[in-house]
Design a protein around this motif. Sequence first.
Motif, mmCIF file in Angstrom:
data_model
loop_
_atom_site.group_PDB
_atom_site.id
_atom_site.type_symbol
_atom_site.label_atom_id
_atom_site.label_comp_id
_atom_site.label_asym_id
_atom_site.label_seq_id
_atom_site.Cartn_x
_atom_site.Cartn_y
_atom_site.Cartn_z
ATOM 1 N N HIS A 289 1.327 7.268 9.039
ATOM 2 C CA HIS A 289 0.219 6.315 9.027
ATOM 3 C C HIS A 289 0.806 4.904 8.964
ATOM 4 C CE1 HIS A 289 -2.177 9.868 8.352
ATOM 5 N NE2 HIS A 289 -3.301 9.167 8.332
ATOM 6 N N GLN A 290 -0.082 3.905 8.941
ATOM 7 C CA GLN A 290 0.424 2.533 9.027
ATOM 8 C C GLN A 290 -0.324 1.578 8.112
ATOM 9 O OE1 GLN A 290 -1.963 1.356 13.142
ATOM 10 N NE2 GLN A 290 0.056 2.246 13.292
ATOM 11 N N LEU A 291 0.380 0.507 7.757
ATOM 12 C CA LEU A 291 -0.222 -0.643 7.085
ATOM 13 C C LEU A 291 -0.341 -1.737 8.126
ATOM 14 C CD1 LEU A 291 -1.088 -2.418 4.673
ATOM 15 C CD2 LEU A 291 1.329 -2.799 4.184
ATOM 16 N N LYS A 292 -1.561 -2.152 8.400
ATOM 17 C CA LYS A 292 -1.805 -3.136 9.459
ATOM 18 C C LYS A 292 -2.658 -4.269 8.913
ATOM 19 C CE LYS A 292 -3.331 -3.529 14.275
ATOM 20 N NZ LYS A 292 -3.841 -2.797 15.463
ATOM 21 N N ASN A 293 -2.286 -5.499 9.243
ATOM 22 C CA ASN A 293 -3.033 -6.640 8.725
ATOM 23 C C ASN A 293 -2.781 -7.868 9.583
ATOM 24 O OD1 ASN A 293 -4.833 -7.768 6.907
ATOM 25 N ND2 ASN A 293 -3.732 -7.020 5.114
ATOM 26 N N THR A 294 -3.594 -8.903 9.348
ATOM 27 C CA THR A 294 -3.460 -10.162 10.082
ATOM 28 C C THR A 294 -3.245 -11.305 9.103
ATOM 29 O OG1 THR A 294 -4.877 -9.393 11.890
ATOM 30 C CG2 THR A 294 -4.606 -11.759 11.665
ATOM 31 N N LEU B 182 4.800 10.257 1.465
ATOM 32 C CA LEU B 182 4.087 9.029 1.104
ATOM 33 C C LEU B 182 5.082 7.993 0.583
ATOM 34 C CD1 LEU B 182 0.940 8.111 0.427
ATOM 35 C CD2 LEU B 182 1.701 8.472 -1.902
ATOM 36 N N GLN B 183 4.937 6.739 0.999
ATOM 37 C CA GLN B 183 5.806 5.704 0.439
ATOM 38 C C GLN B 183 5.077 4.360 0.434
ATOM 39 O OE1 GLN B 183 9.156 4.014 2.365
ATOM 40 N NE2 GLN B 183 8.589 4.685 4.420
ATOM 41 N N ALA B 184 5.491 3.509 -0.513
ATOM 42 C CA ALA B 184 4.903 2.175 -0.621
ATOM 43 C C ALA B 184 5.556 1.255 0.405
ATOM 44 C CB ALA B 184 5.113 1.627 -2.025
ATOM 45 N N LEU B 185 4.732 0.597 1.215
ATOM 46 C CA LEU B 185 5.197 -0.406 2.177
ATOM 47 C C LEU B 185 4.562 -1.737 1.805
ATOM 48 C CD1 LEU B 185 4.819 1.565 5.540
ATOM 49 C CD2 LEU B 185 6.842 1.360 4.088
ATOM 50 N N LYS B 186 5.362 -2.814 1.875
ATOM 51 C CA LYS B 186 4.869 -4.118 1.433
ATOM 52 C C LYS B 186 5.266 -5.201 2.421
ATOM 53 C CE LYS B 186 6.036 -2.541 -3.193
ATOM 54 N NZ LYS B 186 6.924 -2.775 -4.341
ATOM 55 N N MET B 187 4.416 -6.207 2.531
ATOM 56 C CA MET B 187 4.695 -7.372 3.378
ATOM 57 C C MET B 187 4.430 -8.641 2.595
ATOM 58 S SD MET B 187 5.501 -8.849 6.310
ATOM 59 C CE MET B 187 5.203 -7.999 7.872
ATOM 60 N N THR B 188 5.396 -9.564 2.630
ATOM 61 C CA THR B 188 5.235 -10.887 2.033
ATOM 62 C C THR B 188 5.533 -11.920 3.110
ATOM 63 O OG1 THR B 188 6.073 -9.998 -0.062
ATOM 64 C CG2 THR B 188 5.935 -12.386 0.127
ATOM 65 N N VAL B 189 4.678 -12.943 3.221
ATOM 66 C CA VAL B 189 4.887 -14.005 4.209
ATOM 67 C C VAL B 189 4.843 -15.351 3.504
ATOM 68 C CG1 VAL B 189 4.140 -14.995 6.404
ATOM 69 C CG2 VAL B 189 3.715 -12.576 5.943
ATOM 70 N N THR B 190 5.880 -16.147 3.681
ATOM 71 C CA THR B 190 5.906 -17.492 3.099
ATOM 72 C C THR B 190 6.217 -18.516 4.190
ATOM 73 O OG1 THR B 190 8.263 -17.335 2.532
ATOM 74 C CG2 THR B 190 6.676 -16.674 0.835
ATOM 75 N N GLU C 9 0.849 -1.199 0.000
ATOM 76 C CA GLU C 9 0.000 0.000 0.000
ATOM 77 C C GLU C 9 0.877 1.238 0.000
ATOM 78 O OE1 GLU C 9 -2.916 0.482 3.065
ATOM 79 O OE2 GLU C 9 -3.909 -1.433 2.635
ATOM 80 N N ASN C 10 0.362 2.303 -0.605
ATOM 81 C CA ASN C 10 0.982 3.613 -0.461
ATOM 82 C C ASN C 10 0.505 4.196 0.870
ATOM 83 O OD1 ASN C 10 2.464 3.806 -2.902
ATOM 84 N ND2 ASN C 10 0.565 4.200 -4.010
ATOM 85 N N VAL C 11 1.440 4.332 1.801
ATOM 86 C CA VAL C 11 1.085 4.744 3.168
ATOM 87 C C VAL C 11 1.475 6.207 3.391
ATOM 88 C CG1 VAL C 11 1.422 4.261 5.630
ATOM 89 C CG2 VAL C 11 1.421 2.380 3.969
ATOM 90 N N THR D 97 -0.303 -10.779 13.652
ATOM 91 C CA THR D 97 -0.699 -9.412 13.294
ATOM 92 C C THR D 97 0.533 -8.533 13.147
ATOM 93 O OG1 THR D 97 -2.774 -9.659 14.523
ATOM 94 C CG2 THR D 97 -2.096 -7.423 13.978
ATOM 95 N N TYR D 98 0.606 -7.798 12.046
ATOM 96 C CA TYR D 98 1.759 -6.919 11.845
ATOM 97 C C TYR D 98 1.299 -5.487 11.598
ATOM 98 C CZ TYR D 98 0.686 -7.385 6.825
ATOM 99 O OH TYR D 98 0.062 -7.372 5.603
ATOM 100 N N THR D 99 2.167 -4.563 11.982
ATOM 101 C CA THR D 99 1.956 -3.129 11.740
ATOM 102 C C THR D 99 3.240 -2.552 11.158
ATOM 103 O OG1 THR D 99 0.455 -2.993 13.633
ATOM 104 C CG2 THR D 99 1.314 -0.920 12.770
ATOM 105 N N LEU D 100 3.123 -1.864 10.024
ATOM 106 C CA LEU D 100 4.255 -1.160 9.418
ATOM 107 C C LEU D 100 3.954 0.333 9.488
ATOM 108 C CD1 LEU D 100 4.725 -3.328 6.159
ATOM 109 C CD2 LEU D 100 5.696 -3.724 8.435
ATOM 110 N N ASN D 101 4.730 1.063 10.293
ATOM 111 C CA ASN D 101 4.519 2.504 10.469
ATOM 112 C C ASN D 101 5.444 3.290 9.554
ATOM 113 O OD1 ASN D 101 2.527 2.589 12.588
ATOM 114 N ND2 ASN D 101 4.105 1.815 13.975
ATOM 115 N N ASN D 102 4.873 4.174 8.749
ATOM 116 C CA ASN D 102 5.673 5.044 7.899
ATOM 117 C C ASN D 102 6.156 6.221 8.749
ATOM 118 O OD1 ASN D 102 6.862 6.601 5.943
ATOM 119 N ND2 ASN D 102 4.981 7.081 4.840
#
Length: 260
Positions: free
Chosen positions: A107-112, A185-193, A101-103, A175-180
């Motif tokens: 602000h933050q990108l938050k997800n589970t 504005l910047q793109a923050l990304k999360m990948t989980v494998t 997401e462009n955060v 649950t993760y939170t990425l705080n900009n």
Amino acid sequence: VVEKLNGKAYGSVMILVTSGDDKLIGNCLPTVLSSGSTIHSIALGSSAVPNLEEFSHLTGGLKFFVPDISNSNSLIDAFSRISSGTGDIFQQRIQLESTGENVKPHHQLKNTVTMDNSVGNHTVFLVTWQTSSPPEIILFDPDGRKYYTNNFITNLSFRTASLWIPGTAKAGHWTYTLNNTHHSLQALKMTVTSRASSSAVPPVTVEAFVERDSLHFPHPVMIYANVRKGFYPILNATVTATVEPETGDPVMLRLLDDGA
């Protein structure tokens, strides 16, 4: 290059990534076909050469389109899919999360992310960002244990931060939170494998494909997905496809499991 190293290119695998247009690309096809190599192709942006995917189609490789936008995780997804291409499902990396997401500033990108008990080995959380320093990362495991930015291995030149969970990751909600923390504005990304937690229990997998490669108006595109655990279908699954067009925003499409 491969022939110079090994004497022959038969059985070799190449990944071709390009954003350029080359009218003479077809001249290479006979050489590629006679070499016996497999070519995976990644078209970056809508200006990439149209017949690039012929290489993949004729050599048995995979082909991908990556939109040239900052918050797309498609390039990581493409490499993940290629690297997990072994036939042994117990050795494959299963992608549990891929979001970007462009955060806005501060602000933050938050997800589970839900980890079911069929996966959990070799679990990796990978964060990528745009600016010089990483975002503030906070990750909770299902028991409430916290991981912070300093728990991640950071590579500033690649702008990646990765966390390997030792042993078998706990089943449940992570649950993760990425705080900009930057002023822009910047793109923050999360990948989980992750990989299968047991060699006796196959993990749940999702495989998506389309009916045919090229479509022209007014013919609709038909999108399919297989959701399975080994040979068994997963019933009553909610499946959403994300369609990334060459231009414009991604389109979310709910897939039906009712015979329609």
